[in-house]
Structures are given as C-alpha cells and as structure tokens.
Design an enzyme around this catalytic site. Sequence first.
Site, PDB file in Angstrom:
ATOM      1  N   HIS A  68      -2.601 129.607 -21.357  1.00  0.00           N
ATOM      2  CA  HIS A  68      -1.960 128.301 -21.153  1.00  0.00           C
ATOM      3  C   HIS A  68      -2.778 127.246 -21.892  1.00  0.00           C
ATOM      4  CE1 HIS A  68      -0.148 130.143 -17.314  1.00  0.00           C
ATOM      5  NE2 HIS A  68       0.777 130.100 -18.261  1.00  0.00           N
ATOM      6  N   GLU A  71      -5.448 124.543 -20.487  1.00  0.00           N
ATOM      7  CA  GLU A  71      -6.572 125.013 -19.664  1.00  0.00           C
ATOM      8  C   GLU A  71      -7.793 125.243 -20.556  1.00  0.00           C
ATOM      9  OE1 GLU A  71      -4.649 128.266 -17.608  1.00  0.00           O
ATOM     10  OE2 GLU A  71      -3.104 126.911 -16.843  1.00  0.00           O
ATOM     11  N   ARG A 126       1.593 123.423 -21.929  1.00  0.00           N
ATOM     12  CA  ARG A 126       1.243 124.693 -21.267  1.00  0.00           C
ATOM     13  C   ARG A 126       1.713 125.908 -22.071  1.00  0.00           C
ATOM     14  NH1 ARG A 126       1.141 127.056 -15.745  1.00  0.00           N
ATOM     15  NH2 ARG A 126       2.567 128.809 -15.648  1.00  0.00           N
ATOM     16  N   HIS A 196      -7.933 131.403 -16.761  1.00  0.00           N
ATOM     17  CA  HIS A 196      -7.048 130.252 -16.597  1.00  0.00           C
ATOM     18  C   HIS A 196      -7.785 129.158 -15.833  1.00  0.00           C
ATOM     19  CE1 HIS A 196      -3.213 132.473 -17.531  1.00  0.00           C
ATOM     20  NE2 HIS A 196      -3.962 133.503 -17.198  1.00  0.00           N
ATOM     21  N   GLU A 270      -9.016 131.929 -12.090  1.00  0.00           N
ATOM     22  CA  GLU A 270      -8.634 130.518 -12.148  1.00  0.00           C
ATOM     23  C   GLU A 270      -9.941 129.752 -11.976  1.00  0.00           C
ATOM     24  OE1 GLU A 270      -5.745 128.963 -12.588  1.00  0.00           O
ATOM     25  OE2 GLU A 270      -4.275 130.590 -12.417  1.00  0.00           O
TER      26      GLU A 270
END
Lengths: 308, 99
Positions: A68, A71, A126, A196, A270
């Site tokens: 993405h 990020e 994104r 991410h 994440e």
Amino acid sequence: SVPGYNYEVYHSLGEIQSWMYHLNKTHSNLIHMFSIGKSYEGRPLFVLKLGKRSRPYKRAVWIDCGIHAREWIGPAFCQWFVKEALHTYQSDPAMRRMLNQLYFYIMPVFNVDGYNFSWTNDRFWRKTRSKNSQFRCHGVDANRNWKVKWCDEGASLHPCDDTYCGPFPESEPEVKAVAHFLRKRQKQIKAYLSFHAYAQMLLYPYSYKYATIPNFSCVESAAYNAVNALQSAYGIRYRYGPASSTLYVSSGSSMDWAYKNGIPYAFAFELRDTGHFGFLLPETLIKPTCTETMLAVKNITMHLLKKC
Amino acid sequence: YSYNNRYSGDKVIRLVPESEREAQALNAIFHQLKVDLWQPSSIFHISVDTVTDVHVPRNRSQILLSYLQQANIKYKIIISDLQKAVEKQSGLRSYRHRR
C-alpha cells in the site's frame, strides 16, 4: 552499507532504486539485485537476494514492503533490514547464521507506481495506478488482488473503492510478477513476511475466513515470541493473531495466498503507530520502529531455522 | 508547501461507534461524503467498537462534524490540520534538502 545513505529518513523511489544499484555493485558477496517484471507504468520491480552463496540449495524467506503506497514506514523498514544484515553479518552470530543458512528475497517497494504517486501527487494514495476503461478511477488494492477467495468479503468490486479487488485475480502486473516468482520457488521459500502500517499488529492466516490454520501451534508460538522480542526494545505492544479476528476479514490478501501456496509461515506486520500519527509517522520514529521490528523478524527467522 | 498545500485545513477524526445505530450512521455519511478512510480499510468494516480514523477534506469537515454532533456520536480530532502534519513528517522536505 552505502556511504552517506540515511536510513532514518523516508526516501523517494528513485533514491531507493539508486541505493539498490549501489548495494548490488559493492556487496556482491551478500547481495544480488534483479527484476521480476515491470509495473503497470513500466517501472522495474526490483528484488534483492540477500545471503551468503554457500551451498547450491538454501531455504529462503520472502519480505515485501509497500504493497500500500501511503504506508511509507514499510519501505523504510525493508531498507533498514538490509542495512542491518550487511552491518552485523560479521559481528552478530545470529545474523551470520541467518544469512549463511537462508536467502532473503527483499522487495523494498512492491507498489512502485503507487509509492511514486504518493510522493508526487497524493500522499494518501493506497492502490496501484492501473487504469480502468469504464470508470475514471485508478488503481487496484494490491492486497485484494490475489487468487484466494478473490473479491469475497472485505473487498470491493467497485473500481473507485480503496479495496477494489481488480477486474480479475492477479490483474495487477506487480501482483502477477510476485505470485509467479513465489510459485516457481514454492519448495524453497519457507516464510512470507509483508509489511504494512498502521495498527501495531502481527497477523497470520486466515484473513478471508474465521478458521484455525493446520500448523497453528507453530505459527502462534512464533508470533508470540516475536511480539515479545519486539516489545523488549522499547516496550511497544503489538497485538497478534489471525488477521480475520485480530483486524478484520479481507479476501484476496497476499498473506493468505502465500500460505495457501505452501509457505508455512506467512505473516503480515502492521507497524507503528496506532493512530496518533497514522501514516505520517515522523522520521524521528523510523529508528525505534525498525529496531524493534528487526528483533521480531530475527525471532521468526530463528524459529524457522529451529524447525517447529 | 508539499503537495501544493492541498491538505491545508483537512482533518483526521477518530470515532468508535458504540452501537449498531452509530455504525450505520457512520457508514451512510462516509459513503455520502466519500471520505478517505485511514482505518479500517473499508466502510463495510465499521461496526460496534471498530476504531475508525477518517481523513476528511477541509470543505467537508464542517458537514461531518455537524452530522456527528446531531447524531450524538462521540469523536476526537486527532489531526486538526493535515498539511501541517505532512510537513512535520518531512519526507519531502528532507528529500528537497538532499537534492
């Protein structure tokens, strides 16, 4: 590893590519750069093969960052990982063992078109930058475009949505290139790690359904040890668990595809933070974020080498 | 200014719906205003207790805030001026210095 290269700032796509070229020339004993295809807009999809060329067959770990575009901490970590590997190969027995016994395939920027667009036009972009003939909206969510329960729950069929799954699975050349690469090395690659932001979580399959994976105990213990290692650096807590229940249900993700394709350890990180800065994590936090994440990745790798 | 100052006045708002009614109300207004959802990735993931961060442009923020107040939905502004936050992250600024 590259004189004057600052790993505590965010780098443009051009800078990252120059950095890879430089490493390829100056660290040929441990690094080999190659392209696995071209993006929608024609950019090369570079991968770094990191590891000592010690024997003809070695197992491998795949790491990708920047699926993405917005990020940015992801690509920053991928660069940090390579830097740390090169800097500590001689001094750190664990790193030396990792690079001697395994190869690491690192893709610092998966979504090169989107990442470039987030630098030049829209910081919060994104998706990829593929065009749609019927709508004026661009891009596909590269983490909904994989052939695993494609475009089911958690993905959208509308081209203007941020979770658009694409016109068909692997429609995006970036996704197709990586899938092809991983399929060809199905027996070699034993771990898939995708980076991410943001939520501070360590996720494993499944994303597309609420169910327990067959090798749950090995994967769960790897995740547990990894988040504990991460927390030992600065006290930052990461939640961990199956993506479907820890985050939300989403179909067509790369992690689920990697697992279904036979990679026993498939994780999605994440990274920081949990919303204070969100996608705008300051450059001053790159170092602590990457330092703690390094501990988690090394932990997972050592777990892999121990053979659960 | 980075990005031609396009994020000037934009806000990032955090909401955590406490009931199904609130979740559906958020779903409806986000769909109508076409906001940029930071988390979760889709409005269809918004349900009770879902931590929801939404980036709303300057010209729509007042509409959203009025709606939330009328619907009695609690919210917190986590970034009051997104352009300032973008500048603070300094990716572009340090890149320009390097160039």
